[in-house]
Design a protein around this motif. Sequence first.
Motif, mmCIF file in Angstrom:
data_model
loop_
_atom_site.group_PDB
_atom_site.id
_atom_site.type_symbol
_atom_site.label_atom_id
_atom_site.label_comp_id
_atom_site.label_asym_id
_atom_site.label_seq_id
_atom_site.Cartn_x
_atom_site.Cartn_y
_atom_site.Cartn_z
ATOM 1 N N GLY A 12 18.830 112.723 -5.843
ATOM 2 C CA GLY A 12 17.255 112.420 -5.903
ATOM 3 C C GLY A 12 16.585 112.986 -5.098
ATOM 4 O O GLY A 12 16.406 114.234 -4.570
ATOM 5 N N ARG A 103 13.023 98.192 -8.157
ATOM 6 C CA ARG A 103 13.506 99.443 -8.065
ATOM 7 C C ARG A 103 13.151 100.352 -8.835
ATOM 8 O O ARG A 103 13.223 99.495 -10.194
ATOM 9 C CB ARG A 103 14.619 98.780 -8.118
ATOM 10 N N ARG A 106 15.157 105.198 -13.529
ATOM 11 C CA ARG A 106 15.852 106.265 -12.751
ATOM 12 C C ARG A 106 16.860 105.302 -12.702
ATOM 13 O O ARG A 106 18.166 106.141 -12.434
ATOM 14 C CB ARG A 106 15.014 107.195 -12.577
ATOM 15 N N LEU A 107 16.728 105.054 -11.424
ATOM 16 C CA LEU A 107 17.910 104.246 -10.235
ATOM 17 C C LEU A 107 18.681 103.702 -10.729
ATOM 18 O O LEU A 107 19.758 102.943 -11.019
ATOM 19 C CB LEU A 107 17.020 104.208 -8.840
ATOM 20 N N ARG A 108 17.759 102.410 -11.948
ATOM 21 C CA ARG A 108 18.959 101.480 -12.747
ATOM 22 C C ARG A 108 19.349 101.959 -13.650
ATOM 23 O O ARG A 108 20.333 100.838 -13.206
ATOM 24 C CB ARG A 108 17.614 100.436 -13.006
ATOM 25 N N ARG A 109 18.942 102.675 -14.197
ATOM 26 C CA ARG A 109 20.195 103.155 -15.209
ATOM 27 C C ARG A 109 21.160 104.248 -14.610
ATOM 28 O O ARG A 109 22.339 103.680 -15.011
ATOM 29 C CB ARG A 109 19.370 104.130 -16.200
ATOM 30 N N LEU A 110 21.306 104.779 -13.077
ATOM 31 C CA LEU A 110 22.114 105.048 -12.296
ATOM 32 C C LEU A 110 23.570 103.998 -12.259
ATOM 33 O O LEU A 110 24.033 104.224 -12.097
ATOM 34 C CB LEU A 110 21.979 105.676 -11.689
ATOM 35 N N ASP A 111 22.575 101.846 -11.796
ATOM 36 C CA ASP A 111 23.225 101.072 -11.753
ATOM 37 C C ASP A 111 24.116 100.765 -12.514
ATOM 38 O O ASP A 111 25.349 100.175 -12.329
ATOM 39 C CB ASP A 111 22.262 100.664 -10.871
ATOM 40 N N GLY A 215 22.001 106.825 -6.363
ATOM 41 C CA GLY A 215 20.847 105.707 -6.744
ATOM 42 C C GLY A 215 20.980 104.933 -5.480
ATOM 43 O O GLY A 215 20.326 104.340 -5.389
ATOM 44 N N GLN A 218 16.423 104.732 -0.603
ATOM 45 C CA GLN A 218 15.470 104.301 -1.579
ATOM 46 C C GLN A 218 14.291 102.583 -1.596
ATOM 47 O O GLN A 218 14.316 101.881 -2.125
ATOM 48 C CB GLN A 218 15.709 104.673 -3.395
ATOM 49 N N PRO A 224 21.556 97.339 -6.531
ATOM 50 C CA PRO A 224 21.972 98.117 -7.200
ATOM 51 C C PRO A 224 23.280 97.883 -6.568
ATOM 52 O O PRO A 224 23.889 97.459 -8.275
ATOM 53 C CB PRO A 224 22.369 99.417 -5.900
#
Length: 362
Positions: A12, A103, A106-111, A215, A218, A224
């Motif tokens: 990231g 948030r 792209r980070l929420r998709r990882l979460d 993720g 940030q 997360p």
Amino acid sequence: MRDSGGGACRIGQGGQSGQNYRTGQNDRTGHTDRAGTAAGSDGGVRGMPVWMVTGGSLCVSASAAFVELSGTSAGTAAFFRCAIALTVLVPLALAERRTAGRRAWRLRRLDLAAGLALGVDFVFWAAAVHSVGASVTTVIVNIQVVVYPLLARLFARTPVPRRFVVVAPVMLLGIALASGAVGVPVQGSDPARGAVFGLIAGCGYAGYLFLMRLGGGQGHTVSPVCTSTAAAATAAALLGGAWTGIDFSLDGRAWAWLTVLALVGQVLAWLMLTPALPKLPPDVGAALLLLQPVMAIGLGMAVGERPTASQFGGCALVVLMVWGVGPAAPGRVRKAAITRAGRVRGPGRSRARFRKAPGRGR
């Protein structure tokens, strides 16, 4: 509840600490480390992330005993662990959103992906608890110490130490002994099912840790955890509901232990682990999670579990192998710190000296 390899990797944009895994730039605390590790003058791992992972590990280690004390099925324990936790996490996440902002998607998709892996882990982990007991299951799930760095190598190109090649088969033997699949099992247990369920849970757990590390940071801590817990609840409802069913007609004792499981093993544990793990290289975090099986064995005996001698031997073998792949030995940590960071200055000097980056002046 409850990481190795630690080479140069850039994941990231780096967390709030300002770490840059590839360039070795200073973080905001003034420490400089190519592997994303806070290295002191003695080459040891320092700072709040270590203590947070340690505390989170202790919370996670008690979770298996809580599942056993609740007397609920695997699907019921996994689902309500997440559902009850959300009653606390959602208000905290909304409050964090007002201060830290939304948030990134792209980070929420990882979460979300991490939460699905965690849901699979919870269901199979609870099933393993019922098959071979709380303490033995927590030991078996530590297969994540091998799987997690392999994921880091596959997706983040983090180098994997050679010792993993040696340790992995020995650790599998320890898991077979600990579960009772080899040796003398506890009467009434199901070693084969317990070993398989534990291995699947360990792989899911490793996937969760890896994705949350990608993720992490940030500026968000609660969000997360909340998102991944919601995804885990969905996965547990689908998988656990289809497999063991979810029982809503529980007695007061079961509700009480599930509530403790949710608040301690889910909310408190992951609010400590989630922001801390991204600040540590994979092997450092995985090795710190070694505290989980150690404490779980004691808690399992406290609730009446009595593993056989061969199972104790398997547990000890797994613990030793986990220690062997981590940075527990001071000499190994010092050597790694010197290799990654350049030359560590002696006593009385406040910071490490690094090789000058190509193309840069003084």
